[in-house]
Design an enzyme around this catalytic site. Structure first.
Site, PDB file in Angstrom:
ATOM      1  N   ASN A  15       0.831  -1.213   0.000  1.00  0.00           N
ATOM      2  CA  ASN A  15       0.000   0.000   0.000  1.00  0.00           C
ATOM      3  C   ASN A  15       0.862   1.258   0.000  1.00  0.00           C
ATOM      4  O   ASN A  15       0.519   2.254  -0.648  1.00  0.00           O
ATOM      5  CB  ASN A  15      -0.949  -0.005   1.201  1.00  0.00           C
ATOM      6  CG  ASN A  15      -2.156  -0.881   0.950  1.00  0.00           C
ATOM      7  OD1 ASN A  15      -3.053  -0.509   0.208  1.00  0.00           O
ATOM      8  ND2 ASN A  15      -2.154  -2.069   1.551  1.00  0.00           N
ATOM      9  N   HIS A 110      -8.129  -0.982   6.008  1.00  0.00           N
ATOM     10  CA  HIS A 110      -8.482  -2.218   6.721  1.00  0.00           C
ATOM     11  C   HIS A 110      -9.112  -3.194   5.718  1.00  0.00           C
ATOM     12  O   HIS A 110      -9.970  -2.787   4.930  1.00  0.00           O
ATOM     13  CB  HIS A 110      -9.467  -1.907   7.850  1.00  0.00           C
ATOM     14  CG  HIS A 110      -9.828  -3.106   8.662  1.00  0.00           C
ATOM     15  ND1 HIS A 110      -8.971  -3.647   9.605  1.00  0.00           N
ATOM     16  CD2 HIS A 110     -10.934  -3.884   8.668  1.00  0.00           C
ATOM     17  CE1 HIS A 110      -9.545  -4.707  10.152  1.00  0.00           C
ATOM     18  NE2 HIS A 110     -10.726  -4.874   9.604  1.00  0.00           N
TER      19      HIS A 110
HETATM   20  C1  GRF Z   1      -3.335  -4.543   4.217  1.00  0.00           C
HETATM   21  O1  GRF Z   1      -4.089  -5.645   3.843  1.00  0.00           O
HETATM   22  C2  GRF Z   1      -4.128  -3.634   5.091  1.00  0.00           C
HETATM   23  O2  GRF Z   1      -5.486  -3.682   4.867  1.00  0.00           O
HETATM   24  C3  GRF Z   1      -3.819  -4.131   6.470  1.00  0.00           C
HETATM   25  O3  GRF Z   1      -2.480  -4.550   6.402  1.00  0.00           O
HETATM   26  C4  GRF Z   1      -2.161  -4.942   5.085  1.00  0.00           C
HETATM   27  C5  GRF Z   1      -0.897  -4.265   4.676  1.00  0.00           C
HETATM   28  O4  GRF Z   1      -0.405  -4.741   3.452  1.00  0.00           O
HETATM   29  N1  GRF Z   1      -4.063  -3.096   7.451  1.00  0.00           N
HETATM   30  P1  GRF Z   1       0.882  -4.045   2.812  1.00  0.00           P
HETATM   31  O5  GRF Z   1       1.975  -4.065   3.861  1.00  0.00           O
HETATM   32  O6  GRF Z   1       0.513  -2.653   2.413  1.00  0.00           O
HETATM   33  O7  GRF Z   1       1.244  -4.892   1.628  1.00  0.00           O
END
Ligand code: GRF
Length: 189
Positions: A15, A110
């Site tokens: 992300n 989330h």
């Molecule tokens: C995501 O699925 C988010 O919804 C949750 O943690 C995960 C993080 O994934 N809070 P990344 O580290 O961004 O790949």
């Protein structure tokens, strides 16, 4: 006005990278000014090194309590002149110290359609409940975990034969799409 974004991550950092891409090749104007990680050598840190984004390690294990950790984060983001902060896979509960420093400007992502499946392992909770629609939510952070005002949601189908990994992948594609939208909305107030 170009936005200066702060990002907090504990894990893989996909992300975080999606946000960097949105500034560099997409719809967001500005930059990710600082990434904070709490786990040394996590994927997010390695992505920041590859992408040339400033990052800092704030290891929660070296702080006496949550408040001191959050105080250090506020200091780091203020020093970096950050306007808005995204918790992009930050696996710690935050305190009013951080929330109060960025009122209506602290966002979390989330992996469920809130208010369903708050807390840990939302994808596992969705599979166990047998829902046919799963998804993700970008929301403002409030003191109650996974309960702040919803900014953007995306739904994905749960397919027969889905397991934790396949459903997580489908949800993450949508996370990468809605998180920049949520940043734009929050930046507009
Ligand atoms: C995501 O699925 C988010 O919804 C949750 O943690 C995960 C993080 O994934 N809070 P990344 O580290 O961004 O790949």
């Amino acid at each position: 006005m170009p936005l200066r974004l702060g990002v907090m991550a504990s894990g893989a950092g996909s992300n975080f990278e999606a946000l960097v891409d949105s500034f560099r090749h997409g719809s967001l104007c500005g930059e990710v000014a600082l990434l904070v990680v709490n786990n040394r050598d996590c994927g997010a840190q390695r992505r920041a090194e590859r992408l040339g984004i400033d990052w800092e390690l704030h290891d929660h294990r070296l702080q006496p309590n949550r408040e001191q950790l959050d105080q250090a984060l506020v200091q780091a983001f203020r020093t970096a002149s950050v306007d808005l902060v995204v918790m992009a896979g930050w696996m710690r509960v935050v305190t009013p110290i951080l929330i109060g420093a960025f009122p209506n400007r602290l966002i979390n992502i989330h992996p469920s359609l809130l208010p369903s499946f708050r807390g840990l392992d939302a994808v596992g909770q969705a599979l166990a409940a047998g829902v046919t629609l799963a998804g993700c939510t970008a929301h403002l952070v409030s003191e109650e975990v996974d309960a702040g005002r919803i900014l953007v949601q995306a739904a994905v189908p749960v397919l027969s034969g889905d397991d934790h990994a396949s459903l997580s992948r489908r949800i993450q594609v949508q996370e990468h799409r809605i998180l920049p939208l949520a940043v734009a909305l929050a930046a507009q107030g």
